[in-house]
Write a protein that holds these residues in place. Sequence first.
Motif, short mmCIF file in Angstrom:
data_model
loop_
_atom_site.label_atom_id
_atom_site.label_comp_id
_atom_site.label_asym_id
_atom_site.label_seq_id
_atom_site.Cartn_x
_atom_site.Cartn_y
_atom_site.Cartn_z
N UNK A 139 -12.92 -9.86 -3.10
CA UNK A 139 -11.97 -9.14 -3.35
C UNK A 139 -11.13 -9.32 -4.11
N UNK A 140 -11.54 -11.27 -5.09
CA UNK A 140 -10.74 -10.88 -6.50
C UNK A 140 -11.91 -10.60 -7.88
N UNK A 141 -12.29 -10.00 -7.57
CA UNK A 141 -13.27 -9.08 -8.34
C UNK A 141 -12.91 -8.04 -8.24
N UNK A 142 -12.64 -7.57 -7.53
CA UNK A 142 -11.55 -6.24 -7.37
C UNK A 142 -10.38 -6.49 -8.10
N UNK A 143 -9.67 -7.24 -7.73
CA UNK A 143 -8.08 -7.42 -8.16
C UNK A 143 -8.51 -7.61 -9.68
N UNK A 144 -9.70 -8.59 -10.57
CA UNK A 144 -9.44 -8.91 -11.43
C UNK A 144 -10.07 -7.03 -12.41
N UNK A 145 -10.36 -6.53 -12.17
CA UNK A 145 -10.80 -4.96 -11.97
C UNK A 145 -8.98 -4.45 -12.26
N UNK A 146 -8.59 -4.55 -11.42
CA UNK A 146 -7.72 -3.78 -11.42
C UNK A 146 -6.34 -3.88 -12.14
N UNK A 147 -6.30 -5.15 -12.11
CA UNK A 147 -5.31 -5.62 -13.67
C UNK A 147 -6.03 -5.30 -14.84
N UNK A 148 -7.90 -5.32 -15.15
CA UNK A 148 -8.17 -5.37 -16.49
C UNK A 148 -8.25 -4.27 -16.99
N UNK A 149 -8.69 -3.43 -15.76
CA UNK A 149 -8.77 -1.56 -16.61
C UNK A 149 -7.48 -0.69 -16.48
N UNK A 150 -6.61 -1.08 -15.82
CA UNK A 150 -5.11 -0.46 -15.34
C UNK A 150 -3.92 -1.49 -15.46
N UNK A 151 -4.20 -2.49 -15.10
CA UNK A 151 -2.90 -3.57 -15.03
C UNK A 151 -1.78 -3.69 -13.44
N UNK A 152 -2.51 -2.87 -12.86
CA UNK A 152 -2.25 -2.95 -11.14
C UNK A 152 -2.78 -4.65 -10.64
N UNK A 153 -1.70 -5.66 -10.21
CA UNK A 153 -1.60 -6.26 -9.38
C UNK A 153 -2.28 -6.28 -7.85
N UNK A 154 -3.73 -6.69 -8.47
CA UNK A 154 -3.95 -6.80 -6.94
C UNK A 154 -4.16 -7.58 -6.13
N UNK A 155 -3.78 -7.60 -4.61
CA UNK A 155 -3.66 -8.93 -3.90
C UNK A 155 -4.65 -9.08 -3.21
N UNK A 156 -5.75 -9.76 -2.89
CA UNK A 156 -7.04 -9.58 -1.72
C UNK A 156 -6.12 -10.32 -0.21
N UNK A 157 -5.88 -9.52 0.19
CA UNK A 157 -5.62 -10.38 2.34
C UNK A 157 -7.16 -9.79 3.23
N UNK A 158 -7.16 -11.84 3.48
CA UNK A 158 -8.65 -11.64 4.24
C UNK A 158 -7.84 -11.64 5.96
N UNK A 159 -8.40 -10.56 6.31
CA UNK A 159 -8.45 -10.70 8.09
C UNK A 159 -9.14 -11.10 8.67
N UNK A 160 -8.66 -12.12 9.44
CA UNK A 160 -9.15 -12.63 10.48
C UNK A 160 -9.66 -12.14 12.14
N UNK A 161 -10.14 -10.63 11.90
CA UNK A 161 -10.00 -9.85 13.29
C UNK A 161 -10.93 -8.72 12.42
N UNK A 162 -11.76 -7.70 13.65
CA UNK A 162 -12.54 -7.24 13.45
C UNK A 162 -12.14 -6.21 13.77
N UNK A 163 -11.13 -6.56 14.76
CA UNK A 163 -10.14 -5.22 15.68
C UNK A 163 -9.74 -4.53 14.63
N UNK A 164 -9.47 -3.20 15.47
CA UNK A 164 -9.21 -2.16 14.33
C UNK A 164 -7.39 -2.28 15.48
#
Length: 442
Positions: free
Chosen positions: A164-189
């Motif tokens: 997730x941090x990697x995706x955030x870094x790519x957002x920032x690097x390629x298009x200047x978007x702030x990507x914020x990782x959100x980890x969910x402690x549930x698998x329940x839809x």
Amino acid sequence: MPDRNIIRSLFVETPSVPGNLGKVATAIGMAGGDIGEVETVQVGPTSTMRNITIHCDDHEQLEQVLSAVRELGGGILLHTVSDDVLRAHEGGKIQMKSRLDIRSLADLRRVYTPGVADVCRTIQEEPDKARIYTSIGNSVAIVTDGTAILGLGDIGPLAGMPVMEGKAALFDRFVGISGVPILLDTKDPDKIVETVKQISPTFGGILLEDIGSPHCFEVEARLKEALSIPVMHDDQHGTAVVTLAAVISACQSAGVQLKEASVGQIGLGAAGLAIARMFRAYGIERVYGADKSEVAKERLREFGGEPVDGLSQLMERADIVVATTGVPGLIRPEWVRPGQVILALSNPKPEIEPEVALEAGAAYAADGRSVNNVLGFPGIFRGVLNARAREITHPMLVAAAEAIAGYTKKGELVPHPLDPRVHQEVAQAVETVAIQQKSSIQ
Ligand SMILES: NC(=O)C1=CN([C@@H]2O[C@H](COP(=O)(O)OP(=O)(O)OC[C@H]3O[C@@H](n4cnc5c(N)ncnc54)[C@H](O)[C@@H]3O)[C@@H](O)[C@H]2O)C=CC1
Ligand SMILES: CC(=O)C(=O)O
Ligand SMILES: [Mg+2]
């Protein structure tokens, strides 16, 4: 079968006499290692220090390479061996930083209280102004429940954080978007949908990442329905966009009509089903699919694809084969037909190495390192955020795929992800469609 997933940096001292670097390189190569970058750190009158990056298939091979270098003698010394990948992750890959300098009391009062209160009231009166006076319009939540982290499976959200941090870094690097990782402690839809709904006011868009199938389909559909900001499950649609781009390029190079080609999709989970759906929606008649799950195969039928029973049967029938199972080495070289296009997209290891597929007769072959959704998601979100679109639609995804294919050099399948132009091309294409769609609704 080379994977080259073990990367180490060797700090090596050699006597400053020609030929010594060659001896080190030969020792590494003879033991099966690949050399990446060589950085000369210091050239002295008697000895030279270098950092040599090596890639190995596994730990056993790494040990052989290290022994080979250590045994060279003649003044050649291996000082340290470091794991650059782990080192690069120390402290995490991203951080939240202030865009404003706060040095004086005046700054403090402008940035924080009491000044900020007026801005709050302005937004209270006109909520749309939050787009202007906050970072919301440029922020995207990167949400995972950790159930399908790359091809590593259900390893949990915490272990998925580096991705997730990697995706955030790519957002920032390629298009200047702030990507914020959100980890969910549930698998329940139900809980995933409810939680994302509750936090959604913070963001201009939601990127769902590495949420496994089949619950990813329901989660995405319900969030798209509930929210008026763009929501996209990257493993589904980001991957489908880039895969379509790659097969458009392959067919153009081979002089084949894509719509007349037959396509075989191995693995009909999040990525695979979306790829098959994308191919069908693009007008490809013959889309075959294989999965170990009967339910997944039935799902393919709903979208006009044809399930087949065995992998070898699929390989026999398909001109273009795409695999997204997460199972390394699943495709046997003897199944590859001459002239086939093979995209084995599982990360971190593909179903067949591109060089093995090419040796077995494939006309084009790639793995998930090059045909990767990194070419899609940054530009797609930049485009919809620029256009203030409320959703990501199928025509936007097709426009993104065609933009990537249009920017691909002749003879290649996809552009280089570090080429900033490709992300701009995708963003522009998506923004154009988003604006057209908005004006056709008004
Ligand atoms: N290159 C890229 O950009 C991307 C690559 N991927 C890769 O695709 C892989 C799958 O990811 P998801 O679709 O998110 O996971 P998923 O868990 O939703 O889907 C995997 C599917 O493969 C099927 N499968 C597993 N073993 C199989 C076998 N032996 N034979 C036939 N079917 C089999 C499963 O039943 C499941 O339907 C991962 O390795 C991931 O890294 C995913 C997204 C993007
Ligand atoms: C690239 C990516 O999203 C994956 O392998 O899951
Ligand atoms: Mg993923």
